[in-house]
Structures are given as C-alpha cells and as structure tokens.
Design a protein around this motif. Sequence first.
Motif, PDB file in Angstrom:
ATOM      1  N   HIS A  31       0.570 -27.261 -71.171  1.00 53.10           N
ATOM      2  CA  HIS A  31       1.767 -27.803 -70.540  1.00 53.10           C
ATOM      3  C   HIS A  31       2.599 -26.685 -69.936  1.00 53.10           C
ATOM      4  N   LEU A  32       3.405 -27.040 -68.955  1.00 51.60           N
ATOM      5  CA  LEU A  32       4.324 -26.068 -68.355  1.00 51.60           C
ATOM      6  C   LEU A  32       5.366 -25.649 -69.392  1.00 51.60           C
ATOM      7  N   VAL A  33       5.800 -24.400 -69.288  1.00 51.92           N
ATOM      8  CA  VAL A  33       6.706 -23.862 -70.306  1.00 51.92           C
ATOM      9  C   VAL A  33       8.116 -23.629 -69.776  1.00 51.92           C
ATOM     10  N   GLY A  34       8.328 -23.844 -68.498  1.00 48.21           N
ATOM     11  CA  GLY A  34       9.672 -23.647 -67.956  1.00 48.21           C
ATOM     12  C   GLY A  34       9.785 -24.193 -66.556  1.00 48.21           C
ATOM     13  N   ALA A  35      11.026 -24.408 -66.125  1.00 49.87           N
ATOM     14  CA  ALA A  35      11.282 -24.926 -64.782  1.00 49.87           C
ATOM     15  C   ALA A  35      12.665 -24.501 -64.320  1.00 49.87           C
ATOM     16  N   ALA A  36      12.813 -24.370 -63.016  1.00 48.27           N
ATOM     17  CA  ALA A  36      14.114 -24.108 -62.396  1.00 48.27           C
ATOM     18  C   ALA A  36      14.255 -25.040 -61.208  1.00 48.27           C
ATOM     19  N   ALA A  37      15.468 -25.477 -60.965  1.00 45.28           N
ATOM     20  CA  ALA A  37      15.758 -26.351 -59.828  1.00 45.28           C
ATOM     21  C   ALA A  37      17.016 -25.859 -59.151  1.00 45.28           C
ATOM     22  N   ALA A  38      17.070 -26.023 -57.839  1.00 45.98           N
ATOM     23  CA  ALA A  38      18.262 -25.675 -57.073  1.00 45.98           C
ATOM     24  C   ALA A  38      18.479 -26.745 -56.018  1.00 45.98           C
ATOM     25  N   ALA A  39      19.725 -26.916 -55.638  1.00 49.78           N
ATOM     26  CA  ALA A  39      20.080 -27.923 -54.636  1.00 49.78           C
ATOM     27  C   ALA A  39      20.823 -27.263 -53.491  1.00 49.78           C
ATOM     28  N   ARG A  56      11.062 -18.738 -75.094  1.00 52.29           N
ATOM     29  CA  ARG A  56      12.287 -18.076 -74.653  1.00 52.29           C
ATOM     30  C   ARG A  56      12.292 -16.607 -75.065  1.00 52.29           C
ATOM     31  N   ARG A  57      13.158 -15.844 -74.388  1.00 51.57           N
ATOM     32  CA  ARG A  57      13.308 -14.408 -74.626  1.00 51.57           C
ATOM     33  C   ARG A  57      12.036 -13.631 -74.307  1.00 51.57           C
ATOM     34  N   ARG A  58      11.290 -14.132 -73.334  1.00 45.64           N
ATOM     35  CA  ARG A  58      10.097 -13.418 -72.868  1.00 45.64           C
ATOM     36  C   ARG A  58      10.201 -13.078 -71.381  1.00 45.64           C
ATOM     37  N   GLY A  59      11.364 -13.312 -70.795  1.00 52.05           N
ATOM     38  CA  GLY A  59      11.546 -13.010 -69.379  1.00 52.05           C
ATOM     39  C   GLY A  59      11.199 -14.144 -68.439  1.00 52.05           C
ATOM     40  N   ILE A  60      10.821 -15.301 -68.990  1.00 50.68           N
ATOM     41  CA  ILE A  60      10.432 -16.427 -68.130  1.00 50.68           C
ATOM     42  C   ILE A  60      11.639 -16.982 -67.391  1.00 50.68           C
ATOM     43  N   GLY A  61      12.742 -17.184 -68.106  1.00 53.06           N
ATOM     44  CA  GLY A  61      13.953 -17.683 -67.459  1.00 53.06           C
ATOM     45  C   GLY A  61      14.445 -16.747 -66.381  1.00 53.06           C
ATOM     46  N   ARG A  62      14.403 -15.442 -66.663  1.00 52.88           N
ATOM     47  CA  ARG A  62      14.818 -14.452 -65.658  1.00 52.88           C
ATOM     48  C   ARG A  62      13.921 -14.522 -64.422  1.00 52.88           C
ATOM     49  N   ALA A  63      12.619 -14.656 -64.643  1.00 48.11           N
ATOM     50  CA  ALA A  63      11.686 -14.745 -63.518  1.00 48.11           C
ATOM     51  C   ALA A  63      11.951 -15.988 -62.673  1.00 48.11           C
ATOM     52  N   LEU A  64      12.284 -17.088 -63.315  1.00 49.51           N
ATOM     53  CA  LEU A  64      12.597 -18.317 -62.579  1.00 49.51           C
ATOM     54  C   LEU A  64      13.867 -18.148 -61.750  1.00 49.51           C
ATOM     55  N   ILE A  65      14.889 -17.511 -62.330  1.00 50.25           N
ATOM     56  CA  ILE A  65      16.122 -17.261 -61.585  1.00 50.25           C
ATOM     57  C   ILE A  65      15.843 -16.375 -60.378  1.00 50.25           C
ATOM     58  N   GLU A  66      15.037 -15.324 -60.556  1.00 53.97           N
ATOM     59  CA  GLU A  66      14.729 -14.421 -59.445  1.00 53.97           C
ATOM     60  C   GLU A  66      13.951 -15.135 -58.344  1.00 53.97           C
ATOM     61  N   ALA A  67      13.096 -16.081 -58.730  1.00 54.85           N
ATOM     62  CA  ALA A  67      12.357 -16.848 -57.721  1.00 54.85           C
ATOM     63  C   ALA A  67      13.308 -17.704 -56.901  1.00 54.85           C
ATOM     64  N   VAL A  68      14.264 -18.344 -57.566  1.00 54.94           N
ATOM     65  CA  VAL A  68      15.256 -19.142 -56.849  1.00 54.94           C
ATOM     66  C   VAL A  68      16.097 -18.258 -55.947  1.00 54.94           C
ATOM     67  N   ALA A  69      16.543 -17.112 -56.466  1.00 51.92           N
ATOM     68  CA  ALA A  69      17.388 -16.211 -55.679  1.00 51.92           C
ATOM     69  C   ALA A  69      16.669 -15.735 -54.426  1.00 51.92           C
ATOM     70  N   ALA A  70      15.397 -15.380 -54.562  1.00 51.75           N
ATOM     71  CA  ALA A  70      14.640 -14.903 -53.397  1.00 51.75           C
ATOM     72  C   ALA A  70      14.480 -16.006 -52.357  1.00 51.75           C
ATOM     73  N   ALA A  71      14.223 -17.222 -52.815  1.00 54.00           N
ATOM     74  CA  ALA A  71      14.022 -18.331 -51.890  1.00 54.00           C
ATOM     75  C   ALA A  71      15.318 -18.762 -51.211  1.00 54.00           C
ATOM     76  N   ALA A  72      16.448 -18.583 -51.898  1.00 56.89           N
ATOM     77  CA  ALA A  72      17.731 -19.068 -51.375  1.00 56.89           C
ATOM     78  C   ALA A  72      18.497 -18.026 -50.583  1.00 56.89           C
ATOM     79  N   ALA A  73      18.062 -16.775 -50.629  1.00 60.22           N
ATOM     80  CA  ALA A  73      18.852 -15.670 -50.069  1.00 60.22           C
ATOM     81  C   ALA A  73      19.160 -15.830 -48.585  1.00 60.22           C
TER      82      ALA A  73
END
Length: 283
Positions: A31-39, A56-73
């Motif tokens: 199963h998927l272990v994390g997700a991020a959404a932006a509007a 958690r605490r493995r850098g997954i959340g940070r990686a998801l935030i960075e993916a959103v930031a790169a896509a939204a920049a």
Amino acid sequence: MRAARMLLPDVFSATEAPDMFFLAAAEGEPHLVGAAAAAWAPGGFPVEVHVVSPFRRRGIGRALIEAVAAAAADETDRLRSWSMVGEGSEAEAFLRATGFTRSRRFLGFETDGAKFAPIINVMRRWLERGGKIPPTARIVNLSEAPRFQLIRLVATELATLPATIAARIVAQETLHYDNDLSVVLMLDGKIGGAMLMTRSAGIARVEVNVVAPHLRHGWANVMILDEAARRAAASGLKRFRFFCDEHTRDTINVARRAGAASLGSGLFFERRLGPDQSSSSQS
C-alpha cells in the motif's frame, strides 16, 4: 485518486478535488505510505500531507513537500497550510521542519452568550459615538451577501478551496453555515469581513472568521462580533464559541471580561517559494 481520498479525506469536498497530488510508495509495501495534495487557490496554494504512522520521521513527508514546492514554484509565490493547526502540535513541528513559518495566530474562546453579548455591544456603541465606524458600514445575512466576493475572501484568507466554501454556503445539510447566525460586513458595496457560523448542542460555533486585511484589528472585528453574539443570544443558544486574531486586543479583553474559557491557539503557516527558498530556511 482512491488512495489519495483514503489518506487525505479532509481535502475533498462533495464536488471538488485538489488540483495536484503526489503519492509515496515504499519498497516491499503493498500500500502507499504517504500522500500530498495542493490546490490552486488565490494568495498561495494550500497543501496537506499525510504519512502513515510507521513510516514517519524517515523524510517521506519532507520529500512530498519538496515535490509540491517544485511543481508549484512557477504558479504561485507561496504554499500555505491547508487548515489551522494546533500550537505545539506534531503538525506545527512538521511544518516548521519543512521550511514553513507562522503567518497568523488565532486564539479560541468559549463563553456564556448572555454575558458576552452586552459587553461587546457596549464597545460597538462606544466606537459608533466616537465616529470610528463608517456610516456606510452595515451587516447583512449570509443569503444577502454577494456570493462570489464572499467565496473569494474566505478562500484567500484561509487557504480554502473556493468550491468547498461555496458548497457549505448553499448546502441544505448539517454542514451548511446557518443563515440566521452568520453575518457579513458590507462597506461601500464590498464585503469587508464575515463570521460564518453553525449551531450544535446549544452552542453557536464560529466556523469562519475573516476580515479584509485593510480593516483588521479595529472597528470591523467589533462590529461583526457584536452582531454575531447578539444573534446567538436571540436564538436561545447558551454558549458562544469563537476565535480571533491574536492582535485583536479589544476582542480578547472583552472575552476575558466575560469569563470566557480558553480553547487554545491555532496557527496558519506559509512557505515562500523562489530560488532562495528551501526547506532549510529558518522557521
């Protein structure tokens, strides 16, 4: 999409989904272990992240935030927290660790409506006598307010999907904002602020409290709160639960004079996007 709905149920409305998703998988996990959404929203894109507890605490959340930031920049100058988070919470720690800084802080109160309403009314009348409230300012019902203006103000100030706000304004179900309790401030034909409310178990609950930036921390807050408290008392609701910006000192003082109980603090966060902004920025 099904996985995103399961991991991030709060970011979906009955008619609208966020515009951007990123999903995290782990080797050997079915199963998927994390997700991020932006509007795509005015004033910055709201973003929500969820990582399954064991990962958690493995850098997954940070990686998801960075993916959103790169896509939204290239589309916006900032990301914003999807909703208000509790002060001192795990969500606050995560946002700060990923480059977000606090943008606004709200204080929550619950008080006896019969005690609170006359105290805030004295303050409103004092402002009126002093000429602080413009003669063109008036309060209207939710149903009378220009809907597009209201949706835009709330979506901009609270990083909320416009469709979500629109659905709750017109919905004929338990989630809808109460037309008899909710108030909208009009000034010279434009919306200056709003307090959108629901009722439950004898409590009038403020769900949305927004004031246009140029009217904050002054007469507009008092005028809106006075009318909302009066309506709650007239409806026979014994308790009045609301929140206000931490800089609205007059309202905070009135709440304390009325013996209001503190409900704690809620925070909104944002992260600026640009070539010199990264998750290593100070928070």
